[in-house]
Design a protein around this motif. Structure first.
Motif, PDB file in Angstrom:
ATOM      1  N   ASP A  91       0.871  -1.177   0.000  1.00 14.02           N
ATOM      2  CA  ASP A  91       0.000   0.000   0.000  1.00 14.02           C
ATOM      3  C   ASP A  91       0.905   1.223   0.000  1.00 14.02           C
ATOM      4  N   PHE A  92       1.066   1.825  -1.144  1.00 14.61           N
ATOM      5  CA  PHE A  92       2.095   2.841  -1.311  1.00 14.61           C
ATOM      6  C   PHE A  92       1.509   4.192  -1.691  1.00 14.61           C
ATOM      7  N   SER A  93       2.289   5.222  -1.432  1.00 10.62           N
ATOM      8  CA  SER A  93       2.052   6.557  -1.968  1.00 10.62           C
ATOM      9  C   SER A  93       3.410   7.144  -2.326  1.00 10.62           C
ATOM     10  N   TYR A  94       3.461   7.898  -3.404  1.00  4.26           N
ATOM     11  CA  TYR A  94       4.688   8.581  -3.802  1.00  4.26           C
ATOM     12  C   TYR A  94       4.619  10.053  -3.406  1.00  4.26           C
ATOM     13  N   ILE A  95       5.767  10.616  -3.113  1.00 12.20           N
ATOM     14  CA  ILE A  95       5.888  12.058  -3.008  1.00 12.20           C
ATOM     15  C   ILE A  95       6.318  12.555  -4.383  1.00 12.20           C
ATOM     16  N   LEU A  96       5.517  13.423  -4.985  1.00 11.23           N
ATOM     17  CA  LEU A  96       5.784  13.854  -6.350  1.00 11.23           C
ATOM     18  C   LEU A  96       5.409  15.324  -6.527  1.00 11.23           C
ATOM     19  N   LYS A  97       5.854  15.897  -7.630  1.00  7.58           N
ATOM     20  CA  LYS A  97       5.536  17.301  -7.886  1.00  7.58           C
ATOM     21  C   LYS A  97       4.096  17.426  -8.385  1.00  7.58           C
ATOM     22  N   ARG A  98       3.424  18.471  -7.955  1.00 10.10           N
ATOM     23  CA  ARG A  98       2.001  18.644  -8.239  1.00 10.10           C
ATOM     24  C   ARG A  98       1.708  18.753  -9.729  1.00 10.10           C
ATOM     25  N   GLU A  99       2.675  19.195 -10.524  1.00 10.09           N
ATOM     26  CA  GLU A  99       2.443  19.348 -11.960  1.00 10.09           C
ATOM     27  C   GLU A  99       2.035  18.035 -12.626  1.00 10.09           C
ATOM     28  N   LEU A 100       2.470  16.912 -12.063  1.00  8.97           N
ATOM     29  CA  LEU A 100       2.099  15.619 -12.646  1.00  8.97           C
ATOM     30  C   LEU A 100       0.595  15.369 -12.566  1.00  8.97           C
ATOM     31  N   MET A 101      -0.050  16.007 -11.602  1.00  5.77           N
ATOM     32  CA  MET A 101      -1.502  15.847 -11.462  1.00  5.77           C
ATOM     33  C   MET A 101      -2.264  16.445 -12.642  1.00  5.77           C
ATOM     34  N   TRP A 102      -1.605  17.310 -13.406  1.00  9.91           N
ATOM     35  CA  TRP A 102      -2.271  17.992 -14.503  1.00  9.91           C
ATOM     36  C   TRP A 102      -2.224  17.203 -15.807  1.00  9.91           C
ATOM     37  N   LEU A 103      -1.508  16.080 -15.819  1.00 15.08           N
ATOM     38  CA  LEU A 103      -1.417  15.281 -17.036  1.00 15.08           C
ATOM     39  C   LEU A 103      -2.776  14.660 -17.370  1.00 15.08           C
ATOM     40  N   PRO A 104      -3.171  14.671 -18.640  1.00 12.75           N
ATOM     41  CA  PRO A 104      -4.451  14.055 -19.023  1.00 12.75           C
ATOM     42  C   PRO A 104      -4.492  12.577 -18.636  1.00 12.75           C
ATOM     43  N   LEU A 105      -5.596  12.135 -18.102  1.00 15.74           N
ATOM     44  CA  LEU A 105      -5.834  10.750 -17.682  1.00 15.74           C
ATOM     45  C   LEU A 105      -4.890  10.318 -16.564  1.00 15.74           C
ATOM     46  N   PHE A 106      -3.589  10.327 -16.826  1.00 14.90           N
ATOM     47  CA  PHE A 106      -2.618   9.869 -15.834  1.00 14.90           C
ATOM     48  C   PHE A 106      -2.756  10.658 -14.535  1.00 14.90           C
ATOM     49  N   GLY A 107      -2.947  11.959 -14.654  1.00 17.32           N
ATOM     50  CA  GLY A 107      -3.109  12.795 -13.474  1.00 17.32           C
ATOM     51  C   GLY A 107      -4.343  12.443 -12.664  1.00 17.32           C
ATOM     52  N   TRP A 108      -5.402  11.974 -13.343  1.00 17.71           N
ATOM     53  CA  TRP A 108      -6.611  11.552 -12.617  1.00 17.71           C
ATOM     54  C   TRP A 108      -6.292  10.405 -11.661  1.00 17.71           C
ATOM     55  N   TYR A 109      -5.501   9.452 -12.158  1.00 18.75           N
ATOM     56  CA  TYR A 109      -5.138   8.296 -11.336  1.00 18.75           C
ATOM     57  C   TYR A 109      -4.267   8.720 -10.147  1.00 18.75           C
ATOM     58  N   LEU A 110      -3.337   9.636 -10.399  1.00 19.15           N
ATOM     59  CA  LEU A 110      -2.486  10.121  -9.310  1.00 19.15           C
ATOM     60  C   LEU A 110      -3.324  10.794  -8.226  1.00 19.15           C
ATOM     61  N   ALA A 139      -1.079   7.805   8.859  1.00 20.69           N
ATOM     62  CA  ALA A 139      -2.225   7.397   9.684  1.00 20.69           C
ATOM     63  C   ALA A 139      -3.030   6.306   8.998  1.00 20.69           C
ATOM     64  N   ASP A 140      -2.930   6.251   7.672  1.00 21.25           N
ATOM     65  CA  ASP A 140      -3.636   5.239   6.891  1.00 21.25           C
ATOM     66  C   ASP A 140      -2.799   3.968   6.728  1.00 21.25           C
ATOM     67  N   GLY A 141      -1.582   3.948   7.313  1.00 18.96           N
ATOM     68  CA  GLY A 141      -0.733   2.760   7.274  1.00 18.96           C
ATOM     69  C   GLY A 141       0.008   2.536   5.976  1.00 18.96           C
ATOM     70  N   ARG A 142       0.239   3.578   5.209  1.00 14.51           N
ATOM     71  CA  ARG A 142       0.858   3.413   3.894  1.00 14.51           C
ATOM     72  C   ARG A 142       2.387   3.389   3.940  1.00 14.51           C
ATOM     73  N   ARG A 143       2.980   2.934   2.814  1.00 11.25           N
ATOM     74  CA  ARG A 143       4.424   3.024   2.600  1.00 11.25           C
ATOM     75  C   ARG A 143       4.641   4.267   1.736  1.00 11.25           C
ATOM     76  N   LEU A 144       5.253   5.280   2.294  1.00 15.46           N
ATOM     77  CA  LEU A 144       5.425   6.556   1.605  1.00 15.46           C
ATOM     78  C   LEU A 144       6.812   6.593   0.951  1.00 15.46           C
ATOM     79  N   ILE A 145       6.835   6.632  -0.377  1.00 16.39           N
ATOM     80  CA  ILE A 145       8.088   6.541  -1.124  1.00 16.39           C
ATOM     81  C   ILE A 145       8.588   7.930  -1.488  1.00 16.39           C
ATOM     82  N   ILE A 146       9.852   8.200  -1.149  1.00 15.36           N
ATOM     83  CA  ILE A 146      10.471   9.470  -1.468  1.00 15.36           C
ATOM     84  C   ILE A 146      11.852   9.213  -2.072  1.00 15.36           C
ATOM     85  N   PHE A 147      12.235  10.039  -3.024  1.00 10.61           N
ATOM     86  CA  PHE A 147      13.589  10.007  -3.575  1.00 10.61           C
ATOM     87  C   PHE A 147      14.329  11.187  -2.959  1.00 10.61           C
TER      88      PHE A 147
END
Length: 250
Positions: A91-110, A139-147
């Motif tokens: 159960d993972f989450s990435y730390i990423l730049k917000r601009e990726l959220m604006w990508l068509p379709l892919f950003g919806w999934y993020l 708090a949700d018990g996730r694995r938070l991935i950071i580079f």
């Protein structure tokens, strides 16, 4: 032949990705389903990479993964680890730049998978907002991935760790799982070809919470860099100059 195989893989990569982005739209009803789709996508891509290019991924140290929430701090040499890590973190989450959220379709999934996005336009406030989102993920018990270096670094390049990972470790109070790798030897940052072989991603013993900031920062960088350089040398490439100097000193 390596170029032909690389082109074939690239075409297959984009075809599979497009098909899953469109066909997977029903999974947007829940975060869990989107995470499942992401893991399925990554496993398919890794199989294609092995079948077409002859490049496989070997995971080591899986027993070091702590149960429950943790901060996963990984060396970043290529796009390969971005794909591969999600296949072994439940159960993972990435730390990423917000601009990726604006990508068509892919950003919806993020957005639906509740990744922790950094809004760099907010300046100093960005770190506080990121820490708030990260705390919710813990708090949700996730694995938070950071580079920790923030961007891809070529194998052998001097390390460039940023202090953001230290703030996060200090704020979250969870174990930090360091990850070493040699993926950049096989999948370069700006190469059009992929090298066959076995890329290694190694989970190192977790760093417990509660260390001072300076102690954590030094331990994290030392562990990841030493292990990554060893893996790069194992793949037949020279390690970083920093590691070579340490070896001479000892």
């Amino acid at each position: 032949m390596p170029l032909v195989r690389s082109i074939l893989f690239t075409v297959a990569f984009y075809l599979v990705t497009a098909a899953l982005l469109i066909g997977g739209l029903p999974t947007l009803v829940s975060r869990r389903r989107v995470v499942w789709l992401a893991q399925t996508w990554a496993r398919i891509i890794l199989r294609l990479l092995d079948a077409i290019v002859g490049l496989r991924v070997e995971f080591r140290g899986l027993e070091h993964r702590p149960a429950g929430a943790c901060l996963v701090a990984a060396k970043h040499q290529s796009a390969l680890e971005t794909l591969a890590l999600v296949t072994v973190l439940d159960d993972f989450s990435y730390i990423l730049k917000r601009e990726l959220m604006w990508l068509p379709l892919f950003g919806w999934y993020l957005a639906r998978s509740e990744m922790v996005a950094i809004d760099r336009s907010k300046g100093s406030r960005a770190l506080a907002l990121m820490n708030e989102e990260a705390a919710a993920a813990m708090a949700d018990g996730r694995r938070l991935i950071i580079f920790p270096e923030g961007t891809r670094r070529a194998p052998g390049a001097p390390p460039a760790y940023k202090y953001g990972v230290v703030h996060m470790y200090d704020r979250l109070g969870v174990p930090c799982l360091p990850v070493a790798l040699n993926t950049g030897v096989f999948w370069g940052r700006r190469r059009l070809t992929y090298r066959p072989g076995t890329a290694v991603i190694e989970f190192l013993p977790a760093i417990p919470p509660g260390l001072s900031r300076d102690t954590f920062y030094a331990q994290l960088q030392e562990r990841i860099e030493a292990a990554s350089d060893a893996l790069v040398r194992e793949a037949g490439q020279p390690g970083s100059p920093r590691t070579a100097v340490r070896a001479q000193e000892t």
